[in-house]
Scaffold this active site. Sequence first.
Site: not given
Length: 509
Positions: A224, A451, A479
């Site tokens: 991320s 995502d 995610h």
Amino acid sequence: MKRIRLATVALLAATSLLLTACMPGFSRPAPDTSEPTGESVAADLEQYYHQVIEWEWCDGEFHCATAEVPLDWSEPQGASIEIALIRAPAEGESMGSLLVNPGGPGGSGVDQVRDGVDYAASERLRRHYDIVGFDPRGVGASDAVSCYDDPDVLTEFIYEVIPHEAGTDEWLDAVEESNARFGEECLEHTGELLGLVDTVSAARDMDVLRAALGDERLNYLGYSYGTLLGATYAELHPEKTGRLVLDGALDPATSDFDVTAAQAQGFESAMRAFLADCLTGEECPFSGSSVDEGMAELAGIFDRLDASPLRAEDGRMLGSSAMFTAVILPLYSQDTWGYLSQLIADVKSGSAELAFSLADAYNGRNPDGTYADNSTEAFIAINCLDYSSTSTRESLPAEAAELARLAPVFGPLMSYGGTSCDEWPFPPTRDRQPIAAAGSAPILVVGTTNDPATPYKWSVALAQQLENGHLITYEGEGHTAYNKSNSCVNDAVDGFFIDGTVPESDPLC
């Protein structure tokens, strides 16, 4: 979404992993100290690059330590700060250190390794690498951003229901006043560090960690926001890149409005996928028979909470903003969709308790009103330094209309955040621009097609920007993908880290 309504929705969904660590033996030798590379650097950086990491046993079978880095990289001869480290030693012969970052910004790499090293890295990787988690500057156990003495200050900032219609002058005035007040609190409690927690500085810190740990090149796994941190490192030190994997990528060139728009569409797409699944079951809390009807019903719930917030047992009022946070947390993983079903059922019955439990989990708030970490404060501080905004108060209505067009349910809830950092004590320090990392070693970029938090197109964009980027696509929900999707993704990543194998083309996992 964080209370400050930043353009970038939080890119880290908290995952609670309760693991039982082995109790330390009584005759264990002390962990080894590091052997720095001893590489040639400027004289005022030698104390950092040549430092010896002194490991100590901690939390069962882990090693913990701190490293020193310059507070201000433009004045390395000045004050220093500490970076907290944790190491899970390789279970076999070590190939060196593998630094990991869970995202955020504001996520703790120390917590990631201590509480769930098997979630952060596969068993194969743990056999071959020392898995090293670190808390970036401003975060967690490192010298950290702090914004209050009384946690109620943060609770009020996050959960306050402003008694005006969103987007009106009265509402914007109240938001600006709240943002300014909170920024002043952060500056008072943090001091000079508050203006120096940007990602470029954190990436420079990583090079010190690499050298002090004794690694000629950096091996890194970032999730991320951690992808931006890794890509930034590669841009600064392409010749020092070893094997880098960036999972659930941010596009460093995307404007603040485009970030918000893409995330609004991402969460909307994930919600529609949840509804398509939910409506096939017998206990779905939505009364309609189609996805469109379900989305309309959800929009109606948000509207009713705006008009008449629900009171929780602790006195907090559940408005649409806190409800939005509660809704998006289960969307980060298909495995947690069941919480979303129960959430909708409870709110429809007039209960706000599960909604606040989910929102509190997202924000790291404990049942007693304290906070488990400083991730919210760090998230705000880092983002306000990292991203310059093109929005103005005059442009916000048009931007809100466009968000509503692109994502009719979630877009309105993510509007009017473009000027959130205008009242922050420090101006942004970087512009959004592509990262090529010219001259780097191969870098793998992993993207998940649905995502919700870091849309797939960002991974595609970053892989294309990088001079030596290679895309790994996971066709699925959730995610990030590595170590939580399928063997195709895991084999590609593990093969790269262990054997240096670069896929000839996207394996389309």
